[in-house]
Design an enzyme around this catalytic site. Structure first.
Site, PDB file in Angstrom:
ATOM      1  CG  ASP A  53      -4.734   6.151   6.496  1.00  0.00           C
ATOM      2  OD1 ASP A  53      -3.590   6.049   6.944  1.00  0.00           O
ATOM      3  OD2 ASP A  53      -4.925   5.481   5.711  1.00  0.00           O
ATOM      4  CG  HIS A  84      -1.447   4.167   4.218  1.00  0.00           C
ATOM      5  ND1 HIS A  84      -2.899   3.880   4.584  1.00  0.00           N
ATOM      6  CD2 HIS A  84      -0.791   3.230   3.809  1.00  0.00           C
ATOM      7  CE1 HIS A  84      -3.231   2.409   4.219  1.00  0.00           C
ATOM      8  NE2 HIS A  84      -1.842   2.097   4.001  1.00  0.00           N
ATOM      9  CB  SER A 140      -0.950   0.108   1.424  1.00  0.00           C
ATOM     10  OG  SER A 140      -0.240   0.299   2.472  1.00  0.00           O
TER      11      SER A 140
END
Length: 407
Positions: free
Chosen positions: A368, A371, A47
């Site tokens: 968040d 990240h 991610s």
């Protein structure tokens, strides 16, 4: 070194998405004169660098909100990136005068100047290897091995011979990671069945056992990365970057869990959880050694180690100089719920009803709780590729400071 981390919290550390189509990111035309002769980038990872692959796989996991606003708010729309805007891989492409990398699973995309194979939630080890260690992967089967297979299939379909592949890779940059962090996260995800129900991690004894299990995976995870690197180098790659792990004990998601369940959890001088950073350091130290071995085995190639751990600590230690708010805001998610010290609630992730977004994401490192913000990733890119924290330098950029000597 007790770890007190609820299972559902760690579920959110493995990015999920939906099959909802997102508009593509804006593209830029490649410069007529390429930077340092790099004409393409091939990226593998999770991610931290996925630009839309998991979104196209169609997973409907807990982080389905990442496919819609406020994700992408800084650039005006969501794109499948786990941030308010762009990622390190985007800024690096921009620095090299290349278009942003399209995700491999967008089969209509232009891959002339590279491909992004990264998938959020991906692991370094295969699902089979993890299953043999008693670990179940719930979000994506697109491990590093799968991404490597995609890469080989792409190269075979766009060239006529191994010699042509060698020539193409000679003018390319390969980014191999960051990957491996999710392998460790899945250790903490595994529930323990008690009284006919699955209980999350809830006590220091089990947490310590999970940490020991995660640490036992380090050699195998690092070997998987090294083996993938060898395969790509054998195909002709001449410039490669292999990033280490972040100081995960500094992230709001982990800090929130520790505060809620064990306020006395040991912290270091940066306010980070010692136990989680022990795991990250163990991975990074072994990976550094593996990168050194690759350099010796492939003396004609440049294999750089990108120190994500050191770069993120630079942000924490020199926040105002780098454009961030200082103090408590450094460890508070911009987008989240619950307020308090970290503004992170594993039941209400960014984008869910009841969550809010800070007034200026560029003033926070964490987007968040898991990240980074676009500005966080921009600063990381600067520190790594212009300020000497990715060594030896795999590409020559303007205003680039020299690296420290590497072994």
């Amino acid at each position: 070194m007790a770890l007190a981390l609820a299972g559902r919290l760690l579920m959110v550390l493995l990015l999920a998405g939906t099959g909802v189509a997102a508009p593509p990111p804006p593209q830029v035309s490649p410069s007529e004169a390429t930077v340092d002769s790099i004409t393409a980038i091939y990226n593998f990872g999770d991610s931290i660098s996925d630009t839309g692959n998991l979104l196209r796989e169609g997973d409907t996991g807990m982080l389905r909100y990442t496919t819609g606003l406020p994700y992408g708010v800084t650039i005006g729309r969501p794109t499948g990136r786990c941030s308010d805007g762009f990622l390190m891989i985007d800024f690096l492409a921009e620095d090299l005068g290349l278009p942003l990398l399209n995700p491999y699973l967008d089969r209509r995309a232009d891959f002339t100047h590279g491909v992004n194979f990264a998938v959020a939630g991906a692991t370094a080890l295969s699902t089979t290897a993890l299953a043999n260690r008693g670990l179940t992967v719930s979000h994506t089967n697109s491990s590093l091995g799968v991404q490597l297979r995609w890469f080989k299939e792409f190269m075979s379909s766009t060239t006529n011979s191994p010699r042509e592949i060698d020539k193409k890779l000679a003018s390319s940059l390969v980014m191999l990671g960051e990957i491996g962090g999710n392998d460790y996260n899945y250790v903490f995800l595994q529930p323990r069945r008690t009284n006919d129900r699955h209980d999350p991690i809830s006590n220091a004894t089990r947490s310590a056992e999970s940490l020991a299990h995660a640490l036992s995976l380090v050699p195998e995870v690092v070997q998987s990365v090294a083996d993938a690197a060898k395969e790509v180098l054998d195909m002709g790659a001449t410039r490669m970057v292999i990033p280490g792990n972040f100081p995960i004990g500094c992230m709001p998601s982990y800090l929130t869990a520790a505060t809620a369940s064990s306020p006395a959890s040991l912290r270091d001088g940066d306010g980070c959880l010692v136990s989680f950073n022990v795991l990250a350091r163990a991975h990074n130290e072994r990976l550094r050694r593996a990168v050194g071995e690759l350099r010796r085995s492939y003396p004609d190639a440049t294999v750089a180690y990108a120190d994500y751990f050191a770069a993120y600590l630079e942000i924490l230690r020199h926040a105002p100089r780098l454009g961030f708010e200082g103090g408590a805001a450094l460890r508070r998610a911009c987008c989240g719920a619950g307020g308090g010290e970290y503004n992170f609630d594993h039941n209400r992730l960014c984008g869910a009803p009841g969550t809010t977004v800070c007034a200026d994401p560029s003033r926070r490192p964490s987007w968040d709780g898991i990240h980074l913000t676009q500005h966080g990733y921009r600063v990381m890119t600067e520190l790594l590729y212009r300020r000497g924290l990715a060594c030896p330098a795999a590409v020559k950029l303007p205003r680039q400071k020299p690296c420290l000597p590497v072994s």
